[in-house]
Design a protein around this motif. Sequence first.
Motif, PDB file in Angstrom:
ATOM      1  N   ASP A 178      -9.927   5.941  -8.511  1.00 33.82           N
ATOM      2  CA  ASP A 178      -9.253   4.939  -7.698  1.00 33.82           C
ATOM      3  C   ASP A 178      -9.431   3.575  -8.375  1.00 33.82           C
ATOM      4  O   ASP A 178     -10.551   3.072  -8.484  1.00 33.82           O
ATOM      5  N   ILE A 203      -0.085  10.512  -3.503  1.00 34.76           N
ATOM      6  CA  ILE A 203      -0.697  11.006  -2.267  1.00 34.76           C
ATOM      7  C   ILE A 203       0.384  11.570  -1.348  1.00 34.76           C
ATOM      8  O   ILE A 203       1.327  10.872  -0.966  1.00 34.76           O
ATOM      9  N   ASP A 204       0.254  12.826  -0.994  1.00 34.16           N
ATOM     10  CA  ASP A 204       1.223  13.526  -0.142  1.00 34.16           C
ATOM     11  C   ASP A 204       0.679  13.578   1.283  1.00 34.16           C
ATOM     12  O   ASP A 204      -0.378  14.150   1.533  1.00 34.16           O
ATOM     13  N   LEU A 205       1.404  12.957   2.235  1.00 37.37           N
ATOM     14  CA  LEU A 205       0.934  12.878   3.616  1.00 37.37           C
ATOM     15  C   LEU A 205       1.507  13.980   4.505  1.00 37.37           C
ATOM     16  O   LEU A 205       1.158  14.052   5.682  1.00 37.37           O
ATOM     17  N   MET A 249       0.027   6.817  -6.683  1.00 36.48           N
ATOM     18  CA  MET A 249      -1.138   7.696  -6.814  1.00 36.48           C
ATOM     19  C   MET A 249      -0.799   9.144  -6.478  1.00 36.48           C
ATOM     20  O   MET A 249      -1.649  10.027  -6.595  1.00 36.48           O
ATOM     21  N   PHE A 254      -7.041  10.744   1.491  1.00 38.66           N
ATOM     22  CA  PHE A 254      -6.928   9.687   0.484  1.00 38.66           C
ATOM     23  C   PHE A 254      -7.912   9.835  -0.674  1.00 38.66           C
ATOM     24  O   PHE A 254      -7.780   9.179  -1.691  1.00 38.66           O
ATOM     25  N   ASN A 255      -8.930  10.693  -0.502  1.00 36.91           N
ATOM     26  CA  ASN A 255      -9.898  10.949  -1.560  1.00 36.91           C
ATOM     27  C   ASN A 255     -10.172  12.447  -1.598  1.00 36.91           C
ATOM     28  O   ASN A 255     -11.175  12.923  -1.079  1.00 36.91           O
ATOM     29  N   ARG A 267       0.829  -1.212   0.000  1.00 39.93           N
ATOM     30  CA  ARG A 267       0.000   0.000   0.000  1.00 39.93           C
ATOM     31  C   ARG A 267       0.858   1.255   0.000  1.00 39.93           C
ATOM     32  O   ARG A 267       0.466   2.279  -0.552  1.00 39.93           O
ATOM     33  N   VAL A 268       2.029   1.219   0.635  1.00 34.54           N
ATOM     34  CA  VAL A 268       2.955   2.355   0.577  1.00 34.54           C
ATOM     35  C   VAL A 268       3.343   2.621  -0.869  1.00 34.54           C
ATOM     36  O   VAL A 268       3.367   3.771  -1.334  1.00 34.54           O
ATOM     37  N   ARG A 293       0.360   4.197  -2.698  1.00 38.09           N
ATOM     38  CA  ARG A 293       0.185   5.622  -2.381  1.00 38.09           C
ATOM     39  C   ARG A 293       1.180   6.475  -3.156  1.00 38.09           C
ATOM     40  O   ARG A 293       0.841   7.566  -3.634  1.00 38.09           O
ATOM     41  N   TRP A 302       1.261   2.384  10.936  1.00 42.21           N
ATOM     42  CA  TRP A 302       0.853   1.856   9.638  1.00 42.21           C
ATOM     43  C   TRP A 302       0.650   0.349   9.712  1.00 42.21           C
ATOM     44  O   TRP A 302      -0.266  -0.200   9.059  1.00 42.21           O
TER      45      TRP A 302
END
Length: 386
Positions: free
Chosen positions: A321, A106-108, A104, A311-312, A97-98, A101, A121
């Motif tokens: 997605d 995705i910036d955390l 995709m 995440f969305n 999943r890392v 992400r 996690w």
Amino acid sequence: MATTDSPDRDAEILGRDSVDDLEAILSVSNTEVDEAIHVVEDNADAIFTWDYEKGARPPLEKLYEKAKHSMWNGSTDLPWETEVDQEEFARRLMEMRVSMRADMGIDLSDTVFAKWGEKEWLELSIEGQNWSLSQFMHGEQGALLCTAKIVETVPWIDAKYYAATQVMDEARHVEVFARYLDTKLSGHYPINAHLKMLLDDIIADSRWDMTYLGMQVMVEGLALAAFGMAHQTTPCPLLKQLLRYVMSDEARHVAFGVLSLKEYYEGLTEPELLERQEFAFEAAVRMRDRFLQQEVWERMGVSPKDAYQVFNVSAEEKNKDPFQQLLFSKIVPNCKKLGLLDANDGWLRKRFDTLGVSQFESWVDTGEEYEMLDEVTKDREAAETA
């Protein structure tokens, strides 16, 4: 007044301001988490038929014979002695999943997850496993009740015969998921509120074909796709084999719904078909919403709204997605085969467009696919001839 093609009409069907009303989605909760019994009023008539003639529906008769030959025993046909290291398997899924992400984009940073380390996690991955298998188990019990209802309510003897075999299948599925959760994982989750609402609606509807549409085509269709993805991604050999057995049954179940409803829907009027289209759309949205897994975020001490916004970021991105989209890869072609996609000037097609899943319409429908997925029968036949 809203027309049948307006966003207002879609919202009215779902009882919220819009299909993507986040506040309304997250406000739905299961208020019976401490109750062991949940009662739903079943308004359907039990139907006897005195017509026992065989051969009226050869595809259903063939499906019935296939089901009888494909029975398996959840207690003895699975290697329950297999050791399951949930933490190790969760770690592998976490790493996968890392990577997803990152792909995709995705910036955390500057989010609630910015300070999370491997411990958090990993815990999320473990809780996600517990949640997913719990929802599989609850959904299978929903299928158990719905198929028992089909035995009572469908007016055709050949459909009653097959539905009776599915009752046994679903009991076996509930059994094996419950055993895996109890003996191999580390906790249960109550049924997700959106799934619960959908199952309640299916059971409460008095029309036998709505039970078929809601459970056999929509819920079981999505489950078949979800089981397939879980089968591909799980590193656990026991769960992989369990899912392969369940998938071989589920493919027949979806085919049963498609084969039965195709005949019936050919005789319905446009207004009657619109009711079925609206029901299918509502079911699709409720199943989409359940995958927000808000119960997991709450257990992790994270606001589901915050998690959703990370995440969305937008409805448009959500509908891109690939995981969410692939869940509908069985449903869309089956709805097309039933004539639901294009009836009433493409009412359901337009709604599936908004969910970003219409591209699956040309994929093989389960009415044709189930024999390819019946791996249990193939394995047994190979073993018998070896």
